[in-house]
Structure formats: C-alpha cells, structure tokens
Write a protein that holds these residues in place. Structure first.
Motif, PDB file in Angstrom:
ATOM      1  N   LEU A 160     -21.276 -36.582   7.418  1.00 22.85           N
ATOM      2  CA  LEU A 160     -20.022 -36.738   8.159  1.00 22.85           C
ATOM      3  C   LEU A 160     -19.710 -35.550   9.060  1.00 22.85           C
ATOM      4  O   LEU A 160     -18.648 -35.541   9.705  1.00 22.85           O
ATOM      5  CB  LEU A 160     -18.860 -36.929   7.173  1.00 22.85           C
ATOM      6  CG  LEU A 160     -18.911 -38.195   6.301  1.00 22.85           C
ATOM      7  CD1 LEU A 160     -17.731 -38.219   5.344  1.00 22.85           C
ATOM      8  CD2 LEU A 160     -18.935 -39.451   7.155  1.00 22.85           C
ATOM      9  N   ALA A 161     -20.588 -34.562   9.124  1.00 21.82           N
ATOM     10  CA  ALA A 161     -20.318 -33.371   9.933  1.00 21.82           C
ATOM     11  C   ALA A 161     -20.121 -33.720  11.405  1.00 21.82           C
ATOM     12  O   ALA A 161     -19.210 -33.209  12.067  1.00 21.82           O
ATOM     13  CB  ALA A 161     -21.455 -32.362   9.770  1.00 21.82           C
ATOM     14  N   SER A 162     -20.977 -34.595  11.934  1.00 19.60           N
ATOM     15  CA  SER A 162     -20.858 -34.956  13.348  1.00 19.60           C
ATOM     16  C   SER A 162     -19.572 -35.744  13.612  1.00 19.60           C
ATOM     17  O   SER A 162     -18.943 -35.590  14.667  1.00 19.60           O
ATOM     18  CB  SER A 162     -22.072 -35.784  13.777  1.00 19.60           C
ATOM     19  OG  SER A 162     -22.191 -36.965  12.984  1.00 19.60           O
ATOM     20  N   ILE A 163     -19.160 -36.571  12.649  1.00 20.37           N
ATOM     21  CA  ILE A 163     -17.917 -37.326  12.813  1.00 20.37           C
ATOM     22  C   ILE A 163     -16.713 -36.379  12.753  1.00 20.37           C
ATOM     23  O   ILE A 163     -15.752 -36.519  13.528  1.00 20.37           O
ATOM     24  CB  ILE A 163     -17.803 -38.420  11.743  1.00 20.37           C
ATOM     25  CG1 ILE A 163     -18.971 -39.417  11.880  1.00 20.37           C
ATOM     26  CG2 ILE A 163     -16.480 -39.154  11.839  1.00 20.37           C
ATOM     27  CD1 ILE A 163     -18.980 -40.502  10.849  1.00 20.37           C
ATOM     28  N   ASN A 164     -16.762 -35.397  11.855  1.00 21.98           N
ATOM     29  CA  ASN A 164     -15.684 -34.407  11.790  1.00 21.98           C
ATOM     30  C   ASN A 164     -15.617 -33.595  13.078  1.00 21.98           C
ATOM     31  O   ASN A 164     -14.527 -33.258  13.558  1.00 21.98           O
ATOM     32  CB  ASN A 164     -15.903 -33.491  10.596  1.00 21.98           C
ATOM     33  CG  ASN A 164     -15.712 -34.208   9.265  1.00 21.98           C
ATOM     34  OD1 ASN A 164     -14.970 -35.182   9.182  1.00 21.98           O
ATOM     35  ND2 ASN A 164     -16.379 -33.737   8.230  1.00 21.98           N
ATOM     36  N   ARG A 165     -16.787 -33.269  13.653  1.00 22.04           N
ATOM     37  CA  ARG A 165     -16.803 -32.537  14.921  1.00 22.04           C
ATOM     38  C   ARG A 165     -16.172 -33.371  16.028  1.00 22.04           C
ATOM     39  O   ARG A 165     -15.396 -32.858  16.849  1.00 22.04           O
ATOM     40  CB  ARG A 165     -18.245 -32.185  15.296  1.00 22.04           C
ATOM     41  CG  ARG A 165     -18.379 -31.545  16.680  1.00 22.04           C
ATOM     42  CD  ARG A 165     -19.845 -31.341  17.029  1.00 22.04           C
ATOM     43  NE  ARG A 165     -20.583 -32.585  16.946  1.00 22.04           N
ATOM     44  CZ  ARG A 165     -20.556 -33.536  17.880  1.00 22.04           C
ATOM     45  NH1 ARG A 165     -19.794 -33.390  18.954  1.00 22.04           N
ATOM     46  NH2 ARG A 165     -21.284 -34.630  17.737  1.00 22.04           N
ATOM     47  N   LEU A 166     -16.481 -34.666  16.049  1.00 24.84           N
ATOM     48  CA  LEU A 166     -15.894 -35.552  17.036  1.00 24.84           C
ATOM     49  C   LEU A 166     -14.378 -35.644  16.858  1.00 24.84           C
ATOM     50  O   LEU A 166     -13.619 -35.611  17.836  1.00 24.84           O
ATOM     51  CB  LEU A 166     -16.527 -36.941  16.919  1.00 24.84           C
ATOM     52  CG  LEU A 166     -15.986 -38.022  17.851  1.00 24.84           C
ATOM     53  CD1 LEU A 166     -16.301 -37.683  19.300  1.00 24.84           C
ATOM     54  CD2 LEU A 166     -16.568 -39.387  17.486  1.00 24.84           C
ATOM     55  N   SER A 167     -13.926 -35.746  15.620  1.00 22.11           N
ATOM     56  CA  SER A 167     -12.485 -35.811  15.352  1.00 22.11           C
ATOM     57  C   SER A 167     -11.787 -34.531  15.809  1.00 22.11           C
ATOM     58  O   SER A 167     -10.702 -34.579  16.409  1.00 22.11           O
ATOM     59  CB  SER A 167     -12.251 -36.033  13.854  1.00 22.11           C
ATOM     60  OG  SER A 167     -10.882 -35.976  13.540  1.00 22.11           O
ATOM     61  N   HIS A 168     -12.408 -33.377  15.559  1.00 24.50           N
ATOM     62  CA  HIS A 168     -11.823 -32.104  15.993  1.00 24.50           C
ATOM     63  C   HIS A 168     -11.765 -32.018  17.517  1.00 24.50           C
ATOM     64  O   HIS A 168     -10.774 -31.543  18.085  1.00 24.50           O
ATOM     65  CB  HIS A 168     -12.644 -30.945  15.424  1.00 24.50           C
ATOM     66  CG  HIS A 168     -12.132 -29.591  15.820  1.00 24.50           C
ATOM     67  ND1 HIS A 168     -10.981 -29.051  15.297  1.00 24.50           N
ATOM     68  CD2 HIS A 168     -12.610 -28.682  16.717  1.00 24.50           C
ATOM     69  CE1 HIS A 168     -10.778 -27.864  15.825  1.00 24.50           C
ATOM     70  NE2 HIS A 168     -11.743 -27.609  16.697  1.00 24.50           N
ATOM     71  N   GLU A 169     -12.817 -32.487  18.178  1.00 25.67           N
ATOM     72  CA  GLU A 169     -12.845 -32.451  19.643  1.00 25.67           C
ATOM     73  C   GLU A 169     -11.730 -33.305  20.229  1.00 25.67           C
ATOM     74  O   GLU A 169     -11.067 -32.903  21.198  1.00 25.67           O
ATOM     75  CB  GLU A 169     -14.200 -32.951  20.148  1.00 25.67           C
ATOM     76  CG  GLU A 169     -14.324 -32.961  21.669  1.00 25.67           C
ATOM     77  CD  GLU A 169     -15.641 -33.556  22.143  1.00 25.67           C
ATOM     78  OE1 GLU A 169     -15.785 -33.764  23.368  1.00 25.67           O
ATOM     79  OE2 GLU A 169     -16.503 -33.838  21.290  1.00 25.67           O
ATOM     80  N   ILE A 170     -11.486 -34.475  19.648  1.00 28.61           N
ATOM     81  CA  ILE A 170     -10.425 -35.355  20.147  1.00 28.61           C
ATOM     82  C   ILE A 170      -9.054 -34.733  19.906  1.00 28.61           C
ATOM     83  O   ILE A 170      -8.173 -34.764  20.780  1.00 28.61           O
ATOM     84  CB  ILE A 170     -10.530 -36.733  19.476  1.00 28.61           C
ATOM     85  CG1 ILE A 170     -11.826 -37.438  19.902  1.00 28.61           C
ATOM     86  CG2 ILE A 170      -9.329 -37.600  19.839  1.00 28.61           C
ATOM     87  CD1 ILE A 170     -12.070 -38.751  19.190  1.00 28.61           C
ATOM     88  N   SER A 171      -8.857 -34.129  18.719  1.00 27.35           N
ATOM     89  CA  SER A 171      -7.546 -33.557  18.400  1.00 27.35           C
ATOM     90  C   SER A 171      -7.212 -32.354  19.270  1.00 27.35           C
ATOM     91  O   SER A 171      -6.036 -32.068  19.498  1.00 27.35           O
ATOM     92  CB  SER A 171      -7.505 -33.156  16.921  1.00 27.35           C
ATOM     93  OG  SER A 171      -8.416 -32.101  16.658  1.00 27.35           O
ATOM     94  N   GLN A 172      -8.238 -31.634  19.768  1.00 21.91           N
ATOM     95  CA  GLN A 172      -8.002 -30.446  20.576  1.00 21.91           C
ATOM     96  C   GLN A 172      -7.844 -30.757  22.062  1.00 21.91           C
ATOM     97  O   GLN A 172      -7.547 -29.861  22.848  1.00 21.91           O
ATOM     98  CB  GLN A 172      -9.160 -29.450  20.396  1.00 21.91           C
ATOM     99  CG  GLN A 172      -9.253 -28.859  19.005  1.00 21.91           C
ATOM    100  CD  GLN A 172      -8.018 -28.082  18.619  1.00 21.91           C
ATOM    101  OE1 GLN A 172      -7.514 -27.266  19.387  1.00 21.91           O
ATOM    102  NE2 GLN A 172      -7.514 -28.324  17.421  1.00 21.91           N
ATOM    103  N   ARG A 173      -8.039 -31.990  22.457  1.00 23.56           N
ATOM    104  CA  ARG A 173      -7.970 -32.328  23.873  1.00 23.56           C
ATOM    105  C   ARG A 173      -6.532 -32.487  24.328  1.00 23.56           C
ATOM    106  O   ARG A 173      -5.659 -32.905  23.566  1.00 23.56           O
ATOM    107  CB  ARG A 173      -8.728 -33.630  24.142  1.00 23.56           C
ATOM    108  CG  ARG A 173     -10.234 -33.474  24.115  1.00 23.56           C
ATOM    109  CD  ARG A 173     -10.885 -34.623  24.819  1.00 23.56           C
ATOM    110  NE  ARG A 173     -12.304 -34.397  24.999  1.00 23.56           N
ATOM    111  CZ  ARG A 173     -13.045 -35.052  25.865  1.00 23.56           C
ATOM    112  NH1 ARG A 173     -12.494 -35.978  26.626  1.00 23.56           N
ATOM    113  NH2 ARG A 173     -14.334 -34.802  25.981  1.00 23.56           N
TER     114      ARG A 173
END
Length: 367
Positions: A85-98
């Motif tokens: 799930l690391a890549s999914i967590n990275r994607l979630s973090h990227e969306i939240s920081q936009r």
C-alpha cells in the motif's frame, strides 16, 4: 483438464497487481513458517524424551512455539501489506497536498494494477478540465485586449467632445460615455490582471524580484495623493525605517496596492483618512480607512469575483478584492479583513511569506 488449467490461470493475479505483490511477498514467509513448524514438531516427537517431561511442560512448550510463529507471521503480513500500500499512500498524500488550482496529472509510478485504471481516468479528467479552464482564460485575455483599443478610442472621442462648447444635454451624454468607457477599460485591465495572476496559467515566481516593501509603498502610494486629495481624504504611511525585503512581482504588487486603495476610496464613504501600513515581522502590507466598515455578512464574500454587496452605493465590477486575493495567492501570501467593531473602519492586510504572527489570517490554498 484444460478447463481446470484455464481456471487456475485466471486465478493467478496479473503482473503489477496488489494481490500478486502480496502473494509474492507472503508466500516465501509462509513456506518458512511451515518448515519451522514441522521442524519443531519433529524435534518434539523424535528428540525429546517424554518420560522426563511433564504434560505441563509440553503444553507450555507448544504455547510458546505457537506464539513465536504467530508473531513472526503477523509481522510478515503487516510489513507485506504496508509495502503493497506504499504507492497508494504516496498517491493519497500527493492529492491531499495539492492546491485547488493544480490540475497536473497524478504520478502513476509504482501503482498497483487495480488502482492504475482509476488514476488514468482521473488524469484524463484533470487534463480535460485544465484545457477547458485554459481556453476560458485565453478567451478572457483576448477579449480584454480586443476591447481595450476601441474603448480607448471611444474615450478619446468623448474627451475631445467635452473640450468644445456643447449644449448641456449633449455634454451630459458625452460625460456619461466617458464614464462608461473608463469603467469598461478598467474592467478589461482587471480581467488581464486576473489572467496574469493565475498560478495555474504560469509560474509568477519566475518574475519575482527582491524589493524593499517600505520604499516601494512610499513611491507607489504617493501616486494616489492627488486622487485622495480630490476626495478630501488624507493618505498616511506607517512604515519602519529599516528595509522590509520581500520577493514579489512588481507589476502584480502595483495592481494589488492600487485595488486596495481604490476599494478604500470607492466604498469607504465618509472616510477622511486612508492608512498604508508596512510591518517587518511578519512582512505585511495593510490598507485601512475610517469609513463605515463592511457588514459581517459581506466580509466573507467580498473577495469573490464579481460579488457586489446590495448595500454598496458606489459603482464597480466586483473584481477589485478578487484580484487582491489572486495576487496574494500567486505570492504564497495570506490575507485578512477586519472591520467594525474590531477596527474603526475597514482594514485589509496581506502577509507575505516569512515569519507569520497574527490571528484570523485566511488563505485558501498553500502553494
């Protein structure tokens, strides 16, 4: 037979999928745990002399071995799920920081096959939305450019008419034409500034220059003294003697100050003083007046484009403070508005990046 093989092949997770990653990560660990369990069973049944062991000893030995095996299996399972799930967590973090203005496609590197189609369709939606917004901004900019030339010509013609001896009714109409032309030219300039300040259309930081905010406000604010005196308003400046350095776009900052002063003169009915204030910590610029203030119901909406309070008596397009908001965003700045009863009038403050000390500062998105 072939049907059985086809079903087994269909049951195998496809390459790049999260299920395949978990299977490949957990399968070796499960094999090792089974081997350890079999080895422990073999040692207990073949190498241990049960004549010297009590049932209680055998019970606790089995409990201890099972606890160790379960702990190892749980650790392997949790680490495998986390890595998957690391890549999914990275994607979630990227969306939240936009920010809300960032419509760039999401990074798909390393995403599981189950999630990749969803992100692909989402990126396609972002691209289409960005194209639509860019087309709208280009239309606004081109329309403003095309309108400016004929409106300027119309303004010059009306000014030439007003220099001649005209009947009262004709002079009144010529003055109305000039007034409307001035408003339309100003609206076109404001639309161009909005397009220029939009961070999704370009990077405003590319044109930033380091400037002394105190000296710049002294020079730029002095240009408004004649207009303020014409309305019997005193224009005051409060600034420290030491330089206050900020990285800004000079043209955008000029438009920001112009809109703040124009807004105070236009809507601060009855105001006698407009104060320009610069502070060093945090680096900030504020414009305040001692007018009637802003109704609390309007204070939260005056920064919206084309919004004009029903109680506003002066004419305007409703773009002045919207431009202030967009320019502040382009500079990564914060802004706030205070009015009566906290402040005797209306004061709008823009806080530039740096040490920020204060309350009730509002900013929609971080750059």
């Amino acid at each position: 037979m072939w049907k059985v093989l086809a079903k087994l092949r269909a049951a195998v997770p496809p390459p790049g999928s999260l299920a395949r990653h978990l299977v490949l990560r957990l399968f070796p660990a499960v094999i090792v745990l089974v081997i350890l369990d079999l080895a422990a069973t073999w040692v207990m049944t073949r190498k241990i002399d049960f004549d010297t062991w009590l049932l209680r000893d055998i019970f606790w030995a089995m409990i201890l071995s099972q606890i160790i095996l379960i702990s190892i299996f749980a650790w392997v399972l949790i680490s495998g799920v986390r890595s998957g799930l690391a890549s999914i967590n990275r994607l979630s973090h990227e969306i939240s920081q936009r920010s809300v203005d960032d419509l760039q496609p999401l990074d798909m590197a390393g995403l599981p096959a189950e999630v990749a189609p969803l992100v692909t369709h989402f990126n396609d939606l972002l691209l289409r939305l960005d194209d639509s917004m860019q087309a709208q901004k280009r239309f606004i900019g081109q329309a403003a450019h095309q309108l400016r030339t004929p409106l300027t010509g119309l303004k010059l013609e009306s000014e030439l008419m007003l220099t001649r001896n005209l009947p009262d009714d004709v002079r009144e109409r010529a003055e109305r034409i000039k007034s409307v032309s001035d408003r339309m030219i100003r609206l076109g300039q404001q639309l161009l500034v909005l397009a220029k300040a939009d961070p999704s259309a370009r990077r405003p930081q590319d044109s930033f220059k380091r400037m002394d905010l105190c000296e710049w406000v002294r020079v730029s604010g002095a240009e408004w003294i004649p207009a303020a005196r014409a309305q019997q308003i005193d224009l005051e400046l409060s600034a420290p003697d030491e330089p206050v350095w900020v990285d800004v776009d000079p043209l955008l900052l000029e438009e920001l100050l112009s809109n703040l002063i124009d807004n105070a003169m236009r809507y601060g009915v009855g105001a006698t003083v407009i104060t320009l204030r610069v502070t060093a910590n945090p680096p900030s610029l504020s414009v305040g007046d001692n007018g009637p203030g802003i109704d609390p119901a309007d204070a939260t909406r005056v920064f919206e484009a084309f919004y004009r309070s029903p109680r506003a008596g002066a004419g305007g397009s409703g773009l002045g403070l919207a431009i202030v908001r967009e320019i502040a965003r382009a500079h990564g700045a914060w802004w706030n508005l205070v009015s009566r009863p906290e402040f005797p009038g209306t004061r709008i403050t823009v806080v530039f990046p740096g040490p920020r000390i204060g309350a009730r500062l509002t900013r929609q998105e971080q750059e």
